[in-house]
Design an enzyme around this catalytic site. Structure first.
Site, mmCIF file in Angstrom:
data_model
loop_
_atom_site.group_PDB
_atom_site.id
_atom_site.type_symbol
_atom_site.label_atom_id
_atom_site.label_comp_id
_atom_site.label_asym_id
_atom_site.label_seq_id
_atom_site.Cartn_x
_atom_site.Cartn_y
_atom_site.Cartn_z
ATOM 1 C CB CYS A 2 -0.964 -0.012 1.183
ATOM 2 S SG CYS A 2 -0.326 0.624 2.740
ATOM 3 C CB CYS A 5 3.259 -0.250 3.327
ATOM 4 S SG CYS A 5 2.107 -0.970 4.522
ATOM 5 C CG ASP A 28 -3.272 15.108 3.380
ATOM 6 O OD1 ASP A 28 -3.343 15.443 2.182
ATOM 7 O OD2 ASP A 28 -4.006 14.252 3.886
ATOM 8 C CG HIS A 44 -1.162 -2.927 5.893
ATOM 9 N ND1 HIS A 44 -1.178 -1.839 5.063
ATOM 10 C CD2 HIS A 44 -2.360 -3.534 5.757
ATOM 11 C CE1 HIS A 44 -2.342 -1.795 4.427
ATOM 12 N NE2 HIS A 44 -3.070 -2.828 4.840
ATOM 13 N N GLY A 89 -14.844 7.746 3.166
ATOM 14 C CA GLY A 89 -13.802 8.581 2.585
ATOM 15 C C GLY A 89 -12.393 8.064 2.773
ATOM 16 C CB THR A 91 -8.530 7.673 -0.547
ATOM 17 O OG1 THR A 91 -7.597 8.419 0.234
ATOM 18 C CG2 THR A 91 -9.799 8.496 -0.773
ATOM 19 C CG HIS A 94 -1.440 1.828 6.347
ATOM 20 N ND1 HIS A 94 -0.366 1.016 6.054
ATOM 21 C CD2 HIS A 94 -1.211 2.313 7.598
ATOM 22 C CE1 HIS A 94 0.478 1.027 7.080
ATOM 23 N NE2 HIS A 94 -0.020 1.804 8.030
ATOM 24 C CG HIS A 96 -4.827 7.376 7.214
ATOM 25 N ND1 HIS A 96 -5.398 6.344 6.495
ATOM 26 C CD2 HIS A 96 -5.371 8.520 6.731
ATOM 27 C CE1 HIS A 96 -6.247 6.837 5.607
ATOM 28 N NE2 HIS A 96 -6.262 8.150 5.742
#
Length: 110
Positions: A2, A5, A28, A44, A89, A91, A94, A96
């Site tokens: 991902c 990762c 971001d 993960h 939402g 996307t 993983h 976060h």
């Protein structure tokens, strides 16, 4: 593998804010506020739905470090957002947490 990762492993560049042996925090690339930092576990975990007794220590550690990260970013007041699943939402699959601040966010979330 991902995207997050790949970022954690140094294969995709990021603007690192904080790192230790359990978590990685970075800015971001599409900020929704003047301060917009993502905090991810270094293992993960797909989403909140995948948190269990074996990996919950990573989530606890994230919440122990969020105030330190926010202070380093110069904010005392902030919002923490965690999306769980596509319809919410999320996307990148993983786990976060978004730290948003640096501006008055108001009461409305949507």
């Amino acid at each position: 593998m991902c995207l997050f990762c790949e970022i954690i492993n140094g294969n995709v560049p990021s603007d690192k804010v904080y790192e230790d042996n359990m978590i990685y925090a970075f800015r971001d690339i599409n900020p929704a506020a003047p301060v917009h930092v993502l905090v991810v576990p270094k293992i993960h975990i797909d989403s909140v739905n995948s948190v269990d007794a074996k990996n919950s220590k990573y989530v606890a550690h994230i919440f122990e470090k969020i105030p330190e990260i926010a202070k380093k970013e110069g904010i005392e007041s902030y919002r923490i957002i965690c999306n769980c699943g596509k319809d919410a939402g999320q996307t990148v699959m993983h786990l976060h947490f978004h730290i948003l601040g640096g501006v008055e966010l108001g009461e409305k979330i949507l």
